[in-house]
Design an enzyme around this catalytic site. Structure first.
Site, PDB file in Angstrom:
ATOM      1  N   HIS A 100       0.833  -1.210   0.000  1.00  0.00           N
ATOM      2  CA  HIS A 100       0.000   0.000   0.000  1.00  0.00           C
ATOM      3  C   HIS A 100       0.860   1.250   0.000  1.00  0.00           C
ATOM      4  O   HIS A 100       2.072   1.212   0.213  1.00  0.00           O
ATOM      5  CB  HIS A 100      -0.945   0.015   1.209  1.00  0.00           C
ATOM      6  CG  HIS A 100      -0.250   0.125   2.533  1.00  0.00           C
ATOM      7  ND1 HIS A 100       0.449  -0.915   3.101  1.00  0.00           N
ATOM      8  CD2 HIS A 100      -0.152   1.155   3.407  1.00  0.00           C
ATOM      9  CE1 HIS A 100       0.955  -0.540   4.256  1.00  0.00           C
ATOM     10  NE2 HIS A 100       0.609   0.727   4.472  1.00  0.00           N
ATOM     11  N   ASP A 102       0.576   4.930   2.005  1.00  0.00           N
ATOM     12  CA  ASP A 102      -0.178   5.485   3.129  1.00  0.00           C
ATOM     13  C   ASP A 102      -1.089   6.622   2.694  1.00  0.00           C
ATOM     14  O   ASP A 102      -0.657   7.546   1.994  1.00  0.00           O
ATOM     15  CB  ASP A 102       0.774   6.026   4.208  1.00  0.00           C
ATOM     16  CG  ASP A 102       1.492   4.912   4.950  1.00  0.00           C
ATOM     17  OD1 ASP A 102       0.949   3.800   5.024  1.00  0.00           O
ATOM     18  OD2 ASP A 102       2.600   5.175   5.449  1.00  0.00           O
ATOM     19  N   HIS A 256       4.785   0.110   0.460  1.00  0.00           N
ATOM     20  CA  HIS A 256       5.466  -0.668   1.499  1.00  0.00           C
ATOM     21  C   HIS A 256       4.575  -1.793   1.995  1.00  0.00           C
ATOM     22  O   HIS A 256       3.361  -1.789   1.771  1.00  0.00           O
ATOM     23  CB  HIS A 256       5.970   0.217   2.642  1.00  0.00           C
ATOM     24  CG  HIS A 256       4.902   0.992   3.332  1.00  0.00           C
ATOM     25  ND1 HIS A 256       4.323   2.110   2.777  1.00  0.00           N
ATOM     26  CD2 HIS A 256       4.296   0.811   4.530  1.00  0.00           C
ATOM     27  CE1 HIS A 256       3.413   2.592   3.593  1.00  0.00           C
ATOM     28  NE2 HIS A 256       3.364   1.814   4.665  1.00  0.00           N
ATOM     29  N   ARG A 271       4.755   5.758  14.405  1.00  0.00           N
ATOM     30  CA  ARG A 271       4.787   6.409  13.083  1.00  0.00           C
ATOM     31  C   ARG A 271       4.225   7.813  13.162  1.00  0.00           C
ATOM     32  O   ARG A 271       3.202   8.029  13.806  1.00  0.00           O
ATOM     33  CB  ARG A 271       3.954   5.588  12.086  1.00  0.00           C
ATOM     34  CG  ARG A 271       4.107   6.073  10.642  1.00  0.00           C
ATOM     35  CD  ARG A 271       3.279   5.239   9.683  1.00  0.00           C
ATOM     36  NE  ARG A 271       2.077   5.944   9.308  1.00  0.00           N
ATOM     37  CZ  ARG A 271       1.082   5.414   8.623  1.00  0.00           C
ATOM     38  NH1 ARG A 271       1.160   4.154   8.222  1.00  0.00           N
ATOM     39  NH2 ARG A 271       0.015   6.124   8.322  1.00  0.00           N
TER      40      ARG A 271
HETATM   41  C1  SIN Z   1       2.767   0.843   7.983  1.00  0.00           C
HETATM   42  O1  SIN Z   1       2.116   0.407   7.058  1.00  0.00           O
HETATM   43  O2  SIN Z   1       2.910   2.045   8.176  1.00  0.00           O
HETATM   44  C2  SIN Z   1       3.462  -0.117   8.917  1.00  0.00           C
HETATM   45  C3  SIN Z   1       4.805  -0.522   8.414  1.00  0.00           C
HETATM   46  C4  SIN Z   1       5.525  -1.404   9.385  1.00  0.00           C
HETATM   47  O3  SIN Z   1       5.086  -1.564  10.524  1.00  0.00           O
HETATM   48  O4  SIN Z   1       6.568  -1.933   9.004  1.00  0.00           O
END
Ligand code: SIN
Length: 295
Positions: A100, A102, A256, A271
């Site tokens: 995806h 973000d 990612h 995050r």
């Molecule tokens: C996310 O999608 O922001 C999580 C990525 C992760 O935890 O590695």
């Protein structure tokens, strides 16, 4: 004082490790500009051995743009811009466990995300990144021309529904279900990066529902082809987390995927998500309007 940054590429398509900077400190403008330049050039950058409080992570992130408050994931008490991404040993589902980009489900998507590792499993829990600029470059000129004229519809309605991956009940995190109509937003299928001018594909399997003006059934074949193409191993890099590692990725050109291969272990990340500065938001809207067919 300007940090003496050292930059080491980690893979052919994207990714660079930056050393020589302590992100907990207040950085001067030249250091922030150098990190930003490295980020947009390499699409994802990594830092090791950092020690960040939530407030320090917020202060660092806010140098790159206003910070987003996630509509479905609860932020930290008193620090709503900080999402705690936690998988407890008894949880089966992780957060972000599918390719995806973000916040593409918002009208003005985030430009970047900064993820800090508080606690990592003994093995597993790596994050994969895929360059959507490399994915665009590898297409034929014919398909590039076709995609340049198309936009796609993005929404959180599927991923954050009761059946969707993100909103599943878990012990480690509180993620709300998207309730009722959550909005659909149209973005060009090819984004021209406002800072580098490089083109990248901008569709993703989590939040892209269909091609704008096409039926869902009609969109399936082309989107399905792109979703396969975009995750080709040659466009990716893989980050092995250690406690104190930081990854900062450019959502305009990178997908990612958080791997869920550490059953029975705890993983705890924080995050912050960076929105565009208002002027860049304006440019994004202008670009979208320009991409829409004149009726
Ligand atoms: C996310 O999608 O922001 C999580 C990525 C992760 O935890 O590695």
């Amino acid at each position: 004082m300007t940090a003496n940054l050292k930059i080491r590429r980690v893979a052919g398509a994207l990714g660079a490790e930056i050393s020589g900077v302590d992100l907990a400190r207040e950085q001067d403008d030249a250091t922030i500009a150098a990190i930003r330049k490295t980020l947009v050039e390499h699409q994802v950058v990594f830092f090791r051995d950092q020690a960040l409080t939530p407030a320090q992570q917020v202060a660092f992130g806010a140098r790159f743009g206003p910070l987003n408050i996630h509509p479905y994931v609860a932020g930290m008490p008193g620090q709503p811009e900080v999402m705690e991404i936690v998988k407890e040993p008894e949880d089966r589902i992780n957060f972000g466990g599918g390719w995806h980009s973000d916040m593409s489900f918002l009208e003005t998507p985030a430009i970047g995300s900064i993820l800090y590792a508080v606690e990592v499993p003994q093995f597993g829990g790596d994050t994969l990144f895929a360059s959507q600029a490399a994915a665009y470059d590898a297409l034929s000129d014919g398909l590039k021309r076709t995609l340049e004229g198309l936009s796609a519809v993005h929404s959180a309605s599927r991923e954050y529904s009761a059946q969707g991956h993100s909103a599943q009940k878990r012990k480690g995190m509180q993620v709300a279900e998207a309730d009722g109509y959550v909005g659909e937003y149209v973005h060009p299928m090819v984004l021209t990066h406002p800072e580098t001018g490089r083109k990248a594909l901008y569709v993703n399997p989590a939040f892209t529902l269909r091609i704008d003006g096409w039926k869902t059934s009609e969109s399936k074949a082309l989107l399905g082809y792109l979703f396969e193409h975009c995750r080709y191993e040659g466009f990716t890099c893989r980050f092995r987390w250690e406690k104190g590692s930081v990854a900062f990725w450019d959502n305009r050109s990178v997908w990612h995927f958080a791997l869920n291969d550490y059953p029975g272990q705890r993983r705890h990340m924080r995050r912050v998500t960076v929105d565009p500065w208002p002027a860049m938001a304006e440019q994004a809207v202008e670009a979208r309007l320009a991409a829409e067919p004149v009726s």
